[in-house]
Design a protein around this motif. Structure first.
Motif, short mmCIF file in Angstrom:
data_model
loop_
_atom_site.label_atom_id
_atom_site.label_comp_id
_atom_site.label_asym_id
_atom_site.label_seq_id
_atom_site.Cartn_x
_atom_site.Cartn_y
_atom_site.Cartn_z
N LYS A 192 -16.52 30.75 16.33
CA LYS A 192 -16.41 30.03 15.60
C LYS A 192 -17.22 29.50 15.08
CE LYS A 192 -14.20 25.72 15.56
NZ LYS A 192 -12.87 24.77 15.61
N ASP A 218 -4.87 25.77 20.86
CA ASP A 218 -5.69 24.21 20.80
C ASP A 218 -5.35 23.28 21.58
OD1 ASP A 218 -8.27 23.36 20.08
OD2 ASP A 218 -8.35 24.99 17.31
N ASP A 219 -6.16 22.17 21.42
CA ASP A 219 -5.86 21.07 21.44
C ASP A 219 -5.15 20.04 20.01
OD1 ASP A 219 -8.16 20.51 20.26
OD2 ASP A 219 -8.49 18.21 21.51
N ILE A 221 -4.15 20.37 15.59
CA ILE A 221 -4.70 21.67 14.39
C ILE A 221 -4.67 20.46 13.35
CG2 ILE A 221 -3.16 22.64 12.94
CD1 ILE A 221 -1.56 24.43 15.39
N GLY A 225 -7.21 25.85 9.69
CA GLY A 225 -8.28 26.15 8.79
C GLY A 225 -8.55 27.41 10.82
C1 R5P Z 1 -12.25 21.67 17.72
O1 R5P Z 1 -13.28 21.83 18.51
C2 R5P Z 1 -10.53 21.45 18.20
O2 R5P Z 1 -10.80 21.70 19.29
C3 R5P Z 1 -9.80 21.74 16.86
O3 R5P Z 1 -10.31 23.30 16.34
C4 R5P Z 1 -10.14 21.43 15.41
O4 R5P Z 1 -9.77 19.77 15.30
C5 R5P Z 1 -9.37 21.98 14.34
O5 R5P Z 1 -9.96 21.56 13.35
P1 R5P Z 1 -9.24 22.35 12.33
O6 R5P Z 1 -7.58 22.49 12.31
O7 R5P Z 1 -10.10 21.21 11.06
O8 R5P Z 1 -10.51 23.57 11.54
#
Ligand code: R5P
Length: 311
Positions: A192, A218-219, A221, A225
């Motif tokens: 990404k 992921d940690d 959300i 996105g």
């Molecule tokens: C990024 O380093 C984090 O691990 C998450 O992927 C990020 O904070 C997610 O953000 P969003 O939901 O706005 O894409």
């Protein structure tokens, strides 16, 4: 020190605080937390905490009032002669600016660490800090728990087939790899690029996903996105069932709409942050981290090891 443990819940995590109190079989401390007429935060601890081991439960997601409230409660505890103050921070906000990666930007994760220390916290109990190095931003003890055992138990019960755990960015590879190992799954990575702080673009998938059930791990959300774009790309690459799992459900902006419209079948998160408008998205499953935090609090209070909570 008086043996009695005192638990204080800030307004950011009242429900979670109640559940932790239930787990520990203690009453939450009586507090008065409100606002002065000009909007400034007013805090008063109504119970005697002199000489006590005090744990303050407060996540520091936006607005910054949540952080300020934690600082004020901690200051009040110190001035009320608490023997030891532990800031229990299920979600540590301002964590994503953890390095100076552009000119003229702050390192907010470090500033917040300084503020918490200045407000007299003696130690911190956190859950899934965005980056492991934040632990070192503090000059007081920090225990950084992982939500993986809680997420893992639930996902294992889903009986997914031919599972691939997908890290939606390179920063999550370590977490993804250990989750995949536990699950007996393979690992894939979504490459990404962040175009702006709140927007990202998927470039490539590294690994095999065709015909697999997917767990995007992921940690956080936030805008969703990252998660929803990863899901679209994985679906286009032939993935079967797609589940998303994350510790912290920040759910900002149009997150719920994006998740609703995405090919993700279920979004598994924890109650480190109370769900905002959760009812608008039926795909969300919230797992309770109060036994994990409660057990860590109990062990810190009695001086037992908390290593077992990392297994
Ligand atoms: C990024 O380093 C984090 O691990 C998450 O992927 C990020 O904070 C997610 O953000 P969003 O939901 O706005 O894409």
């Amino acid at each position: 020190m008086n043996d009695e443990l005192k638990l204080i819940a800030g307004t950011a995590n009242m429900e979670l605080g109640g559940k932790i109190a239930e787990y520990l079989n203690v009453e939450l401390c009586k507090t008065e937390i409100g606002h002065f007429s000009d909007g400034e935060i007013k805090v008063r601890i109504e119970d005697n905490i002199r000489g006590r081991d005090v744990f303050i439960i407060q996540s520091t997601f936006a607005p910054a009032d949540n952080l300020l409230e934690l600082l004020l409660i901690s200051d009040a505890c110190s001035r009320a002669s608490a023997d030891r103050i532990t800031a229990v921070i299920p979600y540590y906000g301002y964590a994503r600016q953890d390095r100076k990666d552009q000119p003229r930007v702050p390192i907010s994760a470090k500033l917040v660490a300084n503020l918490i220390t200045t407000a007299h916290a003696d130690r911190v109990l956190a859950l899934e800090l965005h980056a492991a190095q934040i632990q070192g931003f503090f000059d007081i003890q920090v225990d950084n728990l992982f939500a993986a055992p809680v997420l893992f138990e639930y996902i294992r019960g889903m009986k997914l087939k031919n599972v691939t755990v997908v890290s939606p960015d390179v920063g999550g590879i370590k977490m993804g790899r250990s989750f995949a190992k536990r699950l007996g799954a393979s690992l894939a990575i979504v490459d990404k690029r962040r175009t702006t702080a709140d927007k990202s673009e998927v470039m490539n998938i590294i690994g095999e996903v065709a015909g697999s059930d997917i767990v995007i791990l992921d940690d956080i959300i936030s805008t969703a996105g990252t998660t929803s774009q990863a899901a679209e790309v994985l679906k286009a690459a032939g993935a079967r069932k797609i589940i998303a799992a994350a510790t912290h459900a920040v759910f900002s902006g149009q997150a719920l709409e994006k998740l609703e419209q995405s090919p993700i079948e279920e979004v598994v998160v924890t109650n480190s942050i109370p769900l905002r408008n959760g009812s608008r998205c039926g795909k969300i499953k919230v797992l309770d981290v109060s036994p994990l935090l409660g057990e860590a609090i109990r062990r810190i209070h009695t001086g037992e090891s908390i290593s077992i909570l990392f297994d």
